[in-house]
Scaffold this motif. Sequence first.
Motif, PDB file in Angstrom:
ATOM      1  N   VAL A 166       0.881  -1.350   0.111  1.00 26.85           N
ATOM      2  CA  VAL A 166       0.021   0.174  -0.072  1.00 26.85           C
ATOM      3  C   VAL A 166       0.891   1.257  -0.016  1.00 26.85           C
ATOM      4  N   LEU A 167       2.209   1.214   0.670  1.00 21.54           N
ATOM      5  CA  LEU A 167       2.890   2.246   0.516  1.00 21.54           C
ATOM      6  C   LEU A 167       3.542   2.550  -0.924  1.00 21.54           C
ATOM      7  N   MET A 168       3.725   1.532  -1.620  1.00 22.79           N
ATOM      8  CA  MET A 168       4.331   1.703  -2.894  1.00 22.79           C
ATOM      9  C   MET A 168       3.005   2.234  -3.758  1.00 22.79           C
ATOM     10  N   MET A 169       1.797   1.978  -3.542  1.00 22.57           N
ATOM     11  CA  MET A 169       0.779   2.398  -4.533  1.00 22.57           C
ATOM     12  C   MET A 169       0.548   3.899  -4.233  1.00 22.57           C
ATOM     13  N   ARG A 170       0.838   4.323  -3.053  1.00 27.14           N
ATOM     14  CA  ARG A 170       0.739   5.893  -2.746  1.00 27.14           C
ATOM     15  C   ARG A 170       2.055   6.832  -2.969  1.00 27.14           C
ATOM     16  N   GLY A 220       1.868 -20.009   1.217  1.00 26.82           N
ATOM     17  CA  GLY A 220       0.774 -19.574   2.043  1.00 26.82           C
ATOM     18  C   GLY A 220       0.049 -18.259   1.756  1.00 26.82           C
ATOM     19  N   ARG A 221       0.657 -17.093   1.847  1.00 30.58           N
ATOM     20  CA  ARG A 221       0.147 -15.910   1.157  1.00 30.58           C
ATOM     21  C   ARG A 221       0.443 -15.777  -0.090  1.00 30.58           C
ATOM     22  N   VAL A 222      -0.654 -15.605  -1.075  1.00 35.72           N
ATOM     23  CA  VAL A 222      -0.470 -15.890  -2.667  1.00 35.72           C
ATOM     24  C   VAL A 222      -0.402 -14.674  -3.394  1.00 35.72           C
ATOM     25  N   LEU A 223      -1.355 -13.974  -3.089  1.00 35.23           N
ATOM     26  CA  LEU A 223      -1.910 -12.689  -4.081  1.00 35.23           C
ATOM     27  C   LEU A 223      -1.991 -11.439  -2.976  1.00 35.23           C
ATOM     28  N   ASN A 224      -1.796 -10.306  -3.445  1.00 40.81           N
ATOM     29  CA  ASN A 224      -2.259  -9.170  -2.445  1.00 40.81           C
ATOM     30  C   ASN A 224      -2.977  -8.264  -3.515  1.00 40.81           C
ATOM     31  N   VAL A 225      -4.322  -8.262  -3.695  1.00 40.75           N
ATOM     32  CA  VAL A 225      -5.233  -7.511  -4.352  1.00 40.75           C
ATOM     33  C   VAL A 225      -5.267  -6.048  -3.958  1.00 40.75           C
ATOM     34  N   THR A 226      -4.695  -4.958  -4.748  1.00 44.52           N
ATOM     35  CA  THR A 226      -4.459  -3.935  -3.929  1.00 44.52           C
ATOM     36  C   THR A 226      -4.994  -2.741  -4.986  1.00 44.52           C
ATOM     37  N   ALA A 227      -5.830  -1.753  -4.263  1.00 39.71           N
ATOM     38  CA  ALA A 227      -6.437  -0.677  -5.140  1.00 39.71           C
ATOM     39  C   ALA A 227      -6.300   0.587  -4.251  1.00 39.71           C
ATOM     40  N   ARG A 228      -6.367   1.654  -5.130  1.00 39.42           N
ATOM     41  CA  ARG A 228      -6.240   3.029  -4.762  1.00 39.42           C
ATOM     42  C   ARG A 228      -7.606   3.572  -5.098  1.00 39.42           C
ATOM     43  N   GLY A 255      23.791   8.637   2.656  1.00 35.69           N
ATOM     44  CA  GLY A 255      23.893   9.601   3.920  1.00 35.69           C
ATOM     45  C   GLY A 255      23.349  10.911   3.425  1.00 35.69           C
ATOM     46  N   THR A 256      22.305  11.008   2.651  1.00 32.72           N
ATOM     47  CA  THR A 256      21.728  12.333   2.104  1.00 32.72           C
ATOM     48  C   THR A 256      20.427  12.451   2.199  1.00 32.72           C
ATOM     49  N   LEU A 257      20.149  11.799   3.005  1.00 35.32           N
ATOM     50  CA  LEU A 257      18.350  11.806   3.424  1.00 35.32           C
ATOM     51  C   LEU A 257      17.925  13.305   3.888  1.00 35.32           C
ATOM     52  N   ASP A 258      19.013  13.928   4.503  1.00 35.05           N
ATOM     53  CA  ASP A 258      18.826  15.457   4.622  1.00 35.05           C
ATOM     54  C   ASP A 258      18.231  16.238   3.588  1.00 35.05           C
ATOM     55  N   LYS A 259      18.443  15.882   2.415  1.00 36.22           N
ATOM     56  CA  LYS A 259      18.274  16.837   1.202  1.00 36.22           C
ATOM     57  C   LYS A 259      16.922  16.238   0.605  1.00 36.22           C
ATOM     58  N   VAL A 260      16.302  15.228   0.841  1.00 36.05           N
ATOM     59  CA  VAL A 260      14.869  14.656   0.266  1.00 36.05           C
ATOM     60  C   VAL A 260      13.709  15.009   1.279  1.00 36.05           C
ATOM     61  N   SER A 261      12.495  14.906   0.621  1.00 37.48           N
ATOM     62  CA  SER A 261      11.337  15.018   1.219  1.00 37.48           C
ATOM     63  C   SER A 261      10.659  14.049   0.405  1.00 37.48           C
ATOM     64  N   VAL A 262       9.709  13.333   1.023  1.00 35.78           N
ATOM     65  CA  VAL A 262       8.782  12.302   0.622  1.00 35.78           C
ATOM     66  C   VAL A 262       7.528  12.849   0.106  1.00 35.78           C
ATOM     67  N   ARG A 263       7.012  12.563  -1.063  1.00 30.81           N
ATOM     68  CA  ARG A 263       5.611  13.153  -1.500  1.00 30.81           C
ATOM     69  C   ARG A 263       4.810  11.984  -1.617  1.00 30.81           C
ATOM     70  N   TRP A 264       3.503  12.017  -1.422  1.00 35.43           N
ATOM     71  CA  TRP A 264       2.498  10.868  -1.405  1.00 35.43           C
ATOM     72  C   TRP A 264       1.348  11.466  -2.124  1.00 35.43           C
ATOM     73  N   ARG A 265       0.630  10.467  -2.884  1.00 36.55           N
ATOM     74  CA  ARG A 265      -0.500  10.895  -3.545  1.00 36.55           C
ATOM     75  C   ARG A 265      -1.440  11.029  -2.277  1.00 36.55           C
ATOM     76  N   ASP A 266      -2.710  11.935  -2.596  1.00 28.45           N
ATOM     77  CA  ASP A 266      -3.649  12.168  -1.799  1.00 28.45           C
ATOM     78  C   ASP A 266      -4.628  10.882  -1.620  1.00 28.45           C
ATOM     79  N   GLU A 267      -4.596  10.096  -2.327  1.00 30.39           N
ATOM     80  CA  GLU A 267      -5.620   8.936  -2.262  1.00 30.39           C
ATOM     81  C   GLU A 267      -4.951   7.789  -1.233  1.00 30.39           C
ATOM     82  N   VAL A 268      -5.856   7.000  -0.775  1.00 31.55           N
ATOM     83  CA  VAL A 268      -5.644   5.876  -0.053  1.00 31.55           C
ATOM     84  C   VAL A 268      -5.364   4.645  -0.675  1.00 31.55           C
TER      85      VAL A 268
END
Length: 425
Positions: free
Chosen positions: A294-298, A378-386, A313-326
């Motif tokens: 679900v993180l990768m979908m957003r 055991g776990r076979v598929l992850n059906v994912t929607a946005r 070691g350069t994470l101080d230079k990035v910000s992370v942007r997400w889609r508004d959707e869930v």
Amino acid sequence: MNILLIGSGGREHALAWAIAKSPLTKTLFCAPGNAGIAAEAEIVSLDVNDAQAVINFCNLQAIKLVVVGPEAPLVAGLADKLRAAGVKTFGPSAAAARLEGSKGFTKDICAKYNIPTGAYGRFSSEADALAYLADHPAPIVVKADGLAAGKGVTVAMKDGEAEAAVKDIFAGKFGAAGAECVIEEYLDGEEASFFALCDGKTAVAFGTAQDHKRVGEGDTGPNTGGMGAYSPAPVMTDEMWRRTMDEIIIPTMKAMETEGCPFQGVFFAGLMITAKGPQLIEYNVRFGDPECQVLMMRLKDDIVMLMLAACDGTLDKVSVRWRDEVALTVVMAAQGYPGDVEKGSEIRNLDAAGADPAVHIFHAGTKADGDRILANGGRVLNVTARAATVSEAQGLAYKAVDAIDWPQGFCRRDIGWRAVARETK
Ligand code: AMP
Ligand code: GLY
């Protein structure tokens, strides 16, 4: 650049899908992979427990980044060996991976650095553990110290359950993972998964999710690796985000540096949001499965760019942007899971079921047999929607689930119930 991804679950399919989209990626390889990952990456047969074989492959294919999906190779020191051979690797050293590999280690770090978590005791003998329980009645939580594939935790709600769990651990039920046990205060509240990328000196929040650990609807039945998830977790308000970063993630990052084992990779904090605020239940040192899906979908940003920043070691230079959707994902598992399952049943109609651009079906335990897709775990598929709301994403995901022709599989029908209840209130 050429990238090697290690792992074979739904988490790795989601990572492969995100990595393959990056303009920085030339060729993506994956070992051991699965039938879904084969659409995004070149599958290589490589023994990922053999570090030298992985290093040789990296040299041969000019791999510039290795991404380690699961915890076991990290705890075993694969990232150390790759880095020592000059191969850039996303994921912590074995010393830093003790945050997942030893629950007692994490509790001691929390105690020493004042990180909020339940009160606890750490025991290497059954008699001492039972003596502690005599003074600490149910509800109480008993955990095998080491990696036990999510099965080493007993939340004892009734008298006698904790004692039985302690006896199981010291009788060898979890092998070496049960050489020690942790007994922990029961925390009451709502659970959430919190992620933060870390380069050792800077931590950047990387989204929230809620998992569904129990196999049955209404959160009943035995614990599993996770039967479904959605992101973001509404319980993680701005205030809870800030407190989690300030009180848990950043103090842990600093503690690991002070202890001589700086953490590079992704922190996955399992939290209980209690009346007092966020408390740490446990750390994992890799993405969650199915939370990663679900993180990768957003995620709007380039995952490769972010992972490279963690390595460099350069994470101080990035910000992370997400889609508004869930995003919401439903796990389809083989009948019998989390117990024994039969492998080899055929899954049909996946292409049509996943045709909606808002839907993506990530594979976990699958195997290709010519054109056929077979269940292989055991776990076979992850059906994912946005979608705009959890209710809508849930509707889309179950519509896709219903279009999949796989009589030998099952899923929970109530993934997202907490968030849906909030939305309909
Ligand atoms: P873990 O493998 O440590 O994540 O534990 C598995 C599950 O047990 C968690 O997701 C929680 O639901 C539950 N759990 C673990 N520790 C506690 C605790 N101290 N209080 C209440 N529930 C817990
Ligand atoms: N879904 C929980 C985990 O990945 O540990």
